[in-house]
Write a protein that holds these residues in place. Structure first.
Motif, PDB file in Angstrom:
ATOM      1  N   ALA A  97     -35.376  42.369  30.678  1.00  0.00           N
ATOM      2  CA  ALA A  97     -34.144  43.106  30.967  1.00  0.00           C
ATOM      3  C   ALA A  97     -32.938  42.250  30.607  1.00  0.00           C
ATOM      4  CB  ALA A  97     -34.075  43.508  32.443  1.00  0.00           C
ATOM      5  N   THR A  98     -31.807  42.918  30.414  1.00  0.00           N
ATOM      6  CA  THR A  98     -30.542  42.211  30.211  1.00  0.00           C
ATOM      7  C   THR A  98     -29.570  42.632  31.323  1.00  0.00           C
ATOM      8  OG1 THR A  98     -29.785  43.945  28.685  1.00  0.00           O
ATOM      9  CG2 THR A  98     -30.816  41.992  27.726  1.00  0.00           C
ATOM     10  N   THR A  99     -28.525  41.835  31.500  1.00  0.00           N
ATOM     11  CA  THR A  99     -27.669  41.999  32.677  1.00  0.00           C
ATOM     12  C   THR A  99     -26.357  42.736  32.429  1.00  0.00           C
ATOM     13  OG1 THR A  99     -26.555  39.882  32.308  1.00  0.00           O
ATOM     14  CG2 THR A  99     -28.590  39.846  33.634  1.00  0.00           C
ATOM     15  N   GLY A 100     -26.141  43.237  31.234  1.00  0.00           N
ATOM     16  CA  GLY A 100     -24.888  43.930  30.944  1.00  0.00           C
ATOM     17  C   GLY A 100     -24.820  45.300  31.591  1.00  0.00           C
ATOM     18  N   ALA A 101     -23.614  45.853  31.606  1.00  0.00           N
ATOM     19  CA  ALA A 101     -23.448  47.221  32.107  1.00  0.00           C
ATOM     20  C   ALA A 101     -24.123  48.220  31.172  1.00  0.00           C
ATOM     21  CB  ALA A 101     -21.961  47.541  32.247  1.00  0.00           C
ATOM     22  N   SER A 102     -24.231  47.845  29.894  1.00  0.00           N
ATOM     23  CA  SER A 102     -24.948  48.652  28.915  1.00  0.00           C
ATOM     24  C   SER A 102     -25.847  47.728  28.103  1.00  0.00           C
ATOM     25  CB  SER A 102     -23.973  49.397  27.993  1.00  0.00           C
ATOM     26  OG  SER A 102     -23.114  48.483  27.337  1.00  0.00           O
ATOM     27  N   ARG A 103     -26.713  48.288  27.308  1.00  0.00           N
ATOM     28  CA  ARG A 103     -27.661  47.479  26.551  1.00  0.00           C
ATOM     29  C   ARG A 103     -26.955  46.559  25.557  1.00  0.00           C
ATOM     30  NH1 ARG A 103     -33.352  50.596  25.227  1.00  0.00           N
ATOM     31  NH2 ARG A 103     -33.663  51.503  27.325  1.00  0.00           N
ATOM     32  N   SER A 104     -27.525  45.392  25.363  1.00  0.00           N
ATOM     33  CA  SER A 104     -27.010  44.476  24.354  1.00  0.00           C
ATOM     34  C   SER A 104     -27.338  45.023  22.975  1.00  0.00           C
ATOM     35  CB  SER A 104     -27.651  43.092  24.522  1.00  0.00           C
ATOM     36  OG  SER A 104     -27.401  42.280  23.391  1.00  0.00           O
ATOM     37  N   LYS A 105     -26.356  44.983  22.088  1.00  0.00           N
ATOM     38  CA  LYS A 105     -26.622  45.473  20.728  1.00  0.00           C
ATOM     39  C   LYS A 105     -27.593  44.566  19.986  1.00  0.00           C
ATOM     40  CE  LYS A 105     -22.826  43.301  18.142  1.00  0.00           C
ATOM     41  NZ  LYS A 105     -21.642  43.575  17.283  1.00  0.00           N
ATOM     42  N   PHE A 106     -27.784  43.351  20.506  1.00  0.00           N
ATOM     43  CA  PHE A 106     -28.703  42.413  19.878  1.00  0.00           C
ATOM     44  C   PHE A 106     -30.136  42.578  20.380  1.00  0.00           C
ATOM     45  CE2 PHE A 106     -24.494  40.386  20.339  1.00  0.00           C
ATOM     46  CZ  PHE A 106     -24.139  40.360  18.995  1.00  0.00           C
ATOM     47  N   LEU A 107     -30.287  43.286  21.493  1.00  0.00           N
ATOM     48  CA  LEU A 107     -31.612  43.580  22.064  1.00  0.00           C
ATOM     49  C   LEU A 107     -31.612  45.054  22.470  1.00  0.00           C
ATOM     50  CD1 LEU A 107     -32.102  40.394  24.302  1.00  0.00           C
ATOM     51  CD2 LEU A 107     -33.311  40.901  22.169  1.00  0.00           C
ATOM     52  N   ALA A 108     -31.413  45.888  21.484  1.00  0.00           N
ATOM     53  CA  ALA A 108     -31.168  47.310  21.747  1.00  0.00           C
ATOM     54  C   ALA A 108     -32.336  48.035  22.385  1.00  0.00           C
ATOM     55  CB  ALA A 108     -30.771  48.010  20.446  1.00  0.00           C
ATOM     56  N   GLU A 164     -30.750  50.075  34.349  1.00  0.00           N
ATOM     57  CA  GLU A 164     -31.751  51.061  33.932  1.00  0.00           C
ATOM     58  C   GLU A 164     -33.085  50.837  34.642  1.00  0.00           C
ATOM     59  OE1 GLU A 164     -31.509  52.229  29.453  1.00  0.00           O
ATOM     60  OE2 GLU A 164     -30.874  50.135  29.597  1.00  0.00           O
ATOM     61  N   SER A 165     -33.337  49.603  35.033  1.00  0.00           N
ATOM     62  CA  SER A 165     -34.592  49.262  35.703  1.00  0.00           C
ATOM     63  C   SER A 165     -34.543  49.497  37.202  1.00  0.00           C
ATOM     64  CB  SER A 165     -34.947  47.794  35.425  1.00  0.00           C
ATOM     65  OG  SER A 165     -35.051  47.556  34.031  1.00  0.00           O
ATOM     66  N   GLY A 166     -33.414  50.060  37.671  1.00  0.00           N
ATOM     67  CA  GLY A 166     -33.307  50.428  39.079  1.00  0.00           C
ATOM     68  C   GLY A 166     -32.492  49.485  39.941  1.00  0.00           C
ATOM     69  N   PHE A 167     -31.799  48.523  39.319  1.00  0.00           N
ATOM     70  CA  PHE A 167     -31.018  47.554  40.083  1.00  0.00           C
ATOM     71  C   PHE A 167     -29.549  47.646  39.675  1.00  0.00           C
ATOM     72  CE2 PHE A 167     -35.362  46.153  40.036  1.00  0.00           C
ATOM     73  CZ  PHE A 167     -35.586  45.796  41.362  1.00  0.00           C
ATOM     74  N   LYS A 168     -28.861  48.597  40.275  1.00  0.00           N
ATOM     75  CA  LYS A 168     -27.489  48.912  39.878  1.00  0.00           C
ATOM     76  C   LYS A 168     -26.508  47.777  40.164  1.00  0.00           C
ATOM     77  CE  LYS A 168     -26.427  51.370  44.224  1.00  0.00           C
ATOM     78  NZ  LYS A 168     -25.455  50.371  44.720  1.00  0.00           N
ATOM     79  N   ASP A 169     -26.854  46.876  41.076  1.00  0.00           N
ATOM     80  CA  ASP A 169     -25.944  45.785  41.427  1.00  0.00           C
ATOM     81  C   ASP A 169     -26.171  44.520  40.601  1.00  0.00           C
ATOM     82  OD1 ASP A 169     -24.697  47.295  43.424  1.00  0.00           O
ATOM     83  OD2 ASP A 169     -26.213  46.740  44.912  1.00  0.00           O
ATOM     84  N   VAL A 170     -27.215  44.496  39.794  1.00  0.00           N
ATOM     85  CA  VAL A 170     -27.480  43.311  38.979  1.00  0.00           C
ATOM     86  C   VAL A 170     -26.802  43.496  37.625  1.00  0.00           C
ATOM     87  CG1 VAL A 170     -29.229  41.767  38.019  1.00  0.00           C
ATOM     88  CG2 VAL A 170     -29.661  42.948  40.178  1.00  0.00           C
ATOM     89  N   VAL A 171     -25.514  43.226  37.622  1.00  0.00           N
ATOM     90  CA  VAL A 171     -24.692  43.340  36.416  1.00  0.00           C
ATOM     91  C   VAL A 171     -23.860  42.073  36.300  1.00  0.00           C
ATOM     92  CG1 VAL A 171     -22.891  44.624  35.212  1.00  0.00           C
ATOM     93  CG2 VAL A 171     -24.552  45.853  36.614  1.00  0.00           C
ATOM     94  N   ALA A 172     -24.004  41.375  35.211  1.00  0.00           N
ATOM     95  CA  ALA A 172     -23.250  40.138  34.999  1.00  0.00           C
ATOM     96  C   ALA A 172     -23.104  39.898  33.507  1.00  0.00           C
ATOM     97  CB  ALA A 172     -23.949  38.948  35.652  1.00  0.00           C
ATOM     98  N   GLU A 173     -21.910  39.519  33.103  1.00  0.00           N
ATOM     99  CA  GLU A 173     -21.666  39.183  31.711  1.00  0.00           C
ATOM    100  C   GLU A 173     -20.955  37.837  31.626  1.00  0.00           C
ATOM    101  OE1 GLU A 173     -21.395  43.396  29.341  1.00  0.00           O
ATOM    102  OE2 GLU A 173     -19.575  42.699  30.328  1.00  0.00           O
ATOM    103  N   VAL A 174     -21.340  37.065  30.661  1.00  0.00           N
ATOM    104  CA  VAL A 174     -20.687  35.793  30.374  1.00  0.00           C
ATOM    105  C   VAL A 174     -19.581  36.067  29.368  1.00  0.00           C
ATOM    106  CG1 VAL A 174     -21.006  33.498  29.394  1.00  0.00           C
ATOM    107  CG2 VAL A 174     -22.810  34.509  30.778  1.00  0.00           C
ATOM    108  N   TRP A 175     -18.393  35.535  29.618  1.00  0.00           N
ATOM    109  CA  TRP A 175     -17.306  35.771  28.671  1.00  0.00           C
ATOM    110  C   TRP A 175     -16.540  34.496  28.363  1.00  0.00           C
ATOM    111  CZ3 TRP A 175     -13.010  34.242  31.207  1.00  0.00           C
ATOM    112  CH2 TRP A 175     -12.868  34.517  32.568  1.00  0.00           C
ATOM    113  N   LEU A 176     -15.816  34.543  27.267  1.00  0.00           N
ATOM    114  CA  LEU A 176     -14.926  33.472  26.845  1.00  0.00           C
ATOM    115  C   LEU A 176     -13.540  34.063  26.683  1.00  0.00           C
ATOM    116  CD1 LEU A 176     -17.181  31.912  24.058  1.00  0.00           C
ATOM    117  CD2 LEU A 176     -16.713  30.897  26.289  1.00  0.00           C
TER     118      LEU A 176
END
Length: 326
Positions: free
Chosen positions: A224-235, A242-254
């Protein structure tokens, strides 16, 4: 150009001033982008790629200056105390602004009071991967949870370092799933993935860009990935949501910030220069080699991102009881 060649090329550029004509942001003296990590690392390379595309806005010169130390805090503190005239900006990771304020007992800066957000530059989600110590029958997050409950002594996850975003994302998942995962911090993504592929640890949270080159080996599987939507690199890989964990959302940013009290007009001009650079196909492609997606933002939307992430991580870090070591 492959990823390794790109790192080598960019590491040799923007080390000296870049002199060009064009619409100016800061004309009177050389401007600097401060990076809190050594040359050649991912954050440094991303900053140099950006600086290369921003050069036409800085006829007096633009350099990338590395000030590593104290897990980037030395650079943050340096920019905090720089003249608020737009000539000094910080190219920062998310955790220096959103996690450190909660994990260090004493911090020399306040991310809200001491800095003026300019623009978010790039983002990526984290990939949750398992290695050969986890049976091939484990193909989903639900499978992994069941396996972890049945094998509690092996249920562990690696992170790129203690106190960074992957560490606390793992805690977020562990709590949401109702399982006890042992956190094992590493000194970087490479050694964490090496042990994952070698079967020394069951799972790992890493930025997507660190995982992609390892997938060809067939020794790791991204569940799984942690974005709000699927990573375009791992589409084809589902998110935790999507796996049932609505609170597990995290993105690394610069992103780029300047000292507080920097004139609004300077911030707006700098944001415009950054956004124009981030729209170029060359920069979009270069960032994609590191699994990063470019972002186009305003100072206001970047400020909201910082504040939202700062608020999100607070209760998670407090509940963990983790305190960063100086």
């Amino acid at each position: 150009m492959d990823r390794r060649s790109l790192i080598k090329k960019i590491s040799l550029t923007t080390l000296s001033p870049l002199f060009y004509s064009g619409n100016s942001v800061a004309q009177e003296k050389i401007s600097r982008i401060i990076v809190g990590f050594p040359p050649g690392g991912g954050t440094d390379v991303a900053a140099r790629l950006l600086a290369e595309k921003m050069r036409t806005s800085y006829p007096s010169g633009l350099i990338v200056e590395n000030r590593p130390g104290a897990a980037a805090r030395l650079a943050v503190d340096y920019v905090k105390n720089a003249p608020p005239d737009g000539s000094t900006m910080l190219f920062t990771t998310d955790f220096a602004m959103t996690i450190y304020p909660h994990s260090f007992r004493k911090l020399s800066y306040d991310p809200i009071k001491d800095f003026a957000p300019v623009a978010a530059c790039a983002k990526t989600s984290l990939a949750f991967s398992v290695g050969p110590s986890v049976p091939e029958s484990v193909k989903t997050i639900a499978d992994f949870i069941a396996w972890s409950k049945a094998n509690p002594t092996q249920a562990a996850y690696a992170s790129t370092s203690a106190g960074a975003t992957p560490h606390f994302t793992g805690l977020m998942f562990s709590k949401s799933a109702g399982i006890s995962l042992l956190h094992v911090p590493y000194k970087g993504g490479a050694p964490a993935l090496q042990d994952l592929m070698g079967g020394q640890i069951a799972s790992s949270f890493n930025p997507v860009g660190e995982v992609i080159p390892q997938l060809k080996s067939g020794k790791i599987r991204v569940l799984a990935t942690t974005g709000a939507s699927r990573s375009k690199f791992l589409a084809t890989t589902p998110t935790f949501v999507e796996s049932g964990f609505k609170d597990v959302v995290a993105e690394v940013w610069l992103g780029v910030v300047m000292p507080s009290n920097t004139p609004t007009s300077v911030i707006q001009k700098t944001a415009s220069s950054i956004n124009e650079a981030l729209k170029t196909p060359e920069l979009v492609e270069a960032y994609s080699k590191f699994g990063m997606e470019t972002m186009v933002s305003s100072p206001e939307s970047f400020s909201a991102l910082i504040r939202n992430d700062l608020a999100m991580w607070g209760p998670i870090i407090k509940a963990s009881g983790f305190t960063a070591e100086d």
